[in-house]
Design an enzyme around this catalytic site. Structure first.
Site, PDB file in Angstrom:
ATOM      1  N   HIS A 120       5.807   1.651 -49.954  1.00 51.92           N
ATOM      2  CA  HIS A 120       4.677   1.897 -49.067  1.00 51.92           C
ATOM      3  C   HIS A 120       4.386   0.816 -48.013  1.00 51.92           C
ATOM      4  O   HIS A 120       4.605   1.002 -46.837  1.00 51.92           O
ATOM      5  CB  HIS A 120       3.401   2.094 -49.899  1.00 51.92           C
ATOM      6  CG  HIS A 120       3.439   3.290 -50.801  1.00 51.92           C
ATOM      7  ND1 HIS A 120       3.579   4.590 -50.351  1.00 51.92           N
ATOM      8  CD2 HIS A 120       3.348   3.385 -52.145  1.00 51.92           C
ATOM      9  CE1 HIS A 120       3.564   5.427 -51.379  1.00 51.92           C
ATOM     10  NE2 HIS A 120       3.423   4.735 -52.478  1.00 51.92           N
TER      11      HIS A 120
HETATM   12  O1  RIB Z   1      -0.993   4.219 -51.795  1.00 54.48           O
HETATM   13  C1  RIB Z   1      -0.187   3.072 -51.678  1.00 54.48           C
HETATM   14  C2  RIB Z   1      -1.031   1.856 -51.436  1.00 54.48           C
HETATM   15  O2  RIB Z   1      -1.851   1.619 -52.573  1.00 54.48           O
HETATM   16  C3  RIB Z   1      -0.202   0.570 -51.263  1.00 54.48           C
HETATM   17  O3  RIB Z   1      -0.889  -0.316 -50.404  1.00 54.48           O
HETATM   18  C4  RIB Z   1      -0.151   0.002 -52.644  1.00 54.48           C
HETATM   19  O4  RIB Z   1      -0.002  -1.428 -52.636  1.00 54.48           O
HETATM   20  C5  RIB Z   1      -1.504   0.368 -53.156  1.00 54.48           C
HETATM   21  O5  RIB Z   1      -2.408  -0.612 -52.706  1.00 54.48           O
END
Ligand code: RIB
Ligand code: CA
Length: 312
Positions: free
Chosen positions: A236
């Protein structure tokens, strides 16, 4: 050289973003790393930021931000990141200076003092960023853009409609998306397309220190993606940093995006107005596609840069 501030909640994928920014410090001048409660409580995500920065022998200033969202209690993500917030590796000794316990003021001072505009890379809940924009509105003119991991125009992950970072503090997200500052949104639409596959992960195992650490982190973090039904492992937050360094690997569309803060089923939803004639002027570049193979290749090469640096 682009000046950036990384606001984060490490977090396995936050670590990948920080490592990649460090690898390309000839292109990205990271003025500070700031922490916010999210994946785990503030003390734990701050300790994780110290572990990562110490491990990669960085000297980026570290400032501690808000522990809880603006309105509701914190909702952490231990199901994906574990009890420590970054389960997997054993970070033996680490000792990393904390430059400020007031990240909002620290960001304000850095941005105000900078001769050039600063890009904010927001990869956790948006609490710190909302407070910065509300407490010091004059900094808006000195912010190049906010490149954030969050949201999803047609789906969530924490709920069917809300992605975790937005879900934790939707009121903060609403302030940020309605601030007038340019937003680049690396939401689930693109981050779930930028998965790292098991065979690609395995190639990291016996390389240098940064690659090996990433392999150890992914041994834990990839399990969450598999539980959520994906073939590979999500990375992500990494999408924000790679976008800033290699925008050619991405496609996006400008929409007006706003945040639902009340709905029983939709609290934390990023609502993109895709109509041919939207009500409001588009405020967000929503990243929609990524060249996954090239994205992973760039990440692996970035880790190799750190591997070389850590040999010294
Ligand atoms: O949905 C993904 C996000 O949520 C990313 O930033 C991960 O680190 C969590 O914080
Ligand atoms: Ca994060």
């Amino acid at each position: 050289m682009r000046k950036i501030i990384i606001d984060c909640d490490p977090g396995h994928d936050d670590a990948f973003a920080i490592m990649t920014a460090s690898a390309h410090r000839d292109k990205l001048d990271t003025l500070a790393v700031t922490t916010v409660g999210g994946n785990q409580v503030l003390d734990k995500v701050t300790a994780n930021a110290q572990k990562i920065l110490s491990y990669i022998k960085e000297d980026m200033p570290l400032a501690v931000g808000q522990a809880t969202p603006l309105i509701k209690p914190i909702h952490t993500g231990e199901d994906a990141h574990g009890e420590s917030g970054m389960d997997g590796p054993n970070f033996h000794e680490y000792n990393y200076k904390i430059s400020s316990t007031n990240a909002v003021k620290y960001m304000h001072d850095l941005i105000s003092a900078s001769e050039e505009k600063v890009t904010i890379v927001a990869i956790g809940p948006l609490t710190n960023i909302a407070l910065l924009l509300r407490t010091f509105p004059e900094v808006k003119d000195k912010i190049e853009e906010i490149c954030l991991m969050g949201g999803g125009v047609d789906r969530g992950n924490r709920t069917p409609t809300a992605e975790f970072n937005i879900y934790v503090d939707p009121e903060a997200a609403k302030i940020v998306f309605n601030s007038g500052v340019e937003i680049v949104m690396a939401g689930l639409d693109v981050t779930e397309a930028a998965m790292m596959m098991d065979d690609e992960i395995e190639l990291l195992k016996n390389k240098g220190k940064a690659s090996r650490l990433t392999w150890e982190l992914l041994q834990f973090y990839s399990k969450a993606s598999k539980r959520f039904g994906f073939e590979g492992s999500a990375l992500h937050d990494l999408c924000t940093i790679v976008y800033l360094l290699r925008p050619d690997l991405f496609k996006g569309v400008k929409y007006h995006v706003d945040i639902e803060t009340y709905g029983e089923l939709t609290r934390g939803m990023t609502v993109g107005d895709k109509r041919p004639v939207p009500d409001k002027t588009p405020n967000t570049l929503v990243l929609t596609e990524v060249q996954r193979v090239e994205f992973i290749k760039f990440f692996v090469e970035s880790l190799e840069i750190l591997d070389e640096r850590l040999k010294q």
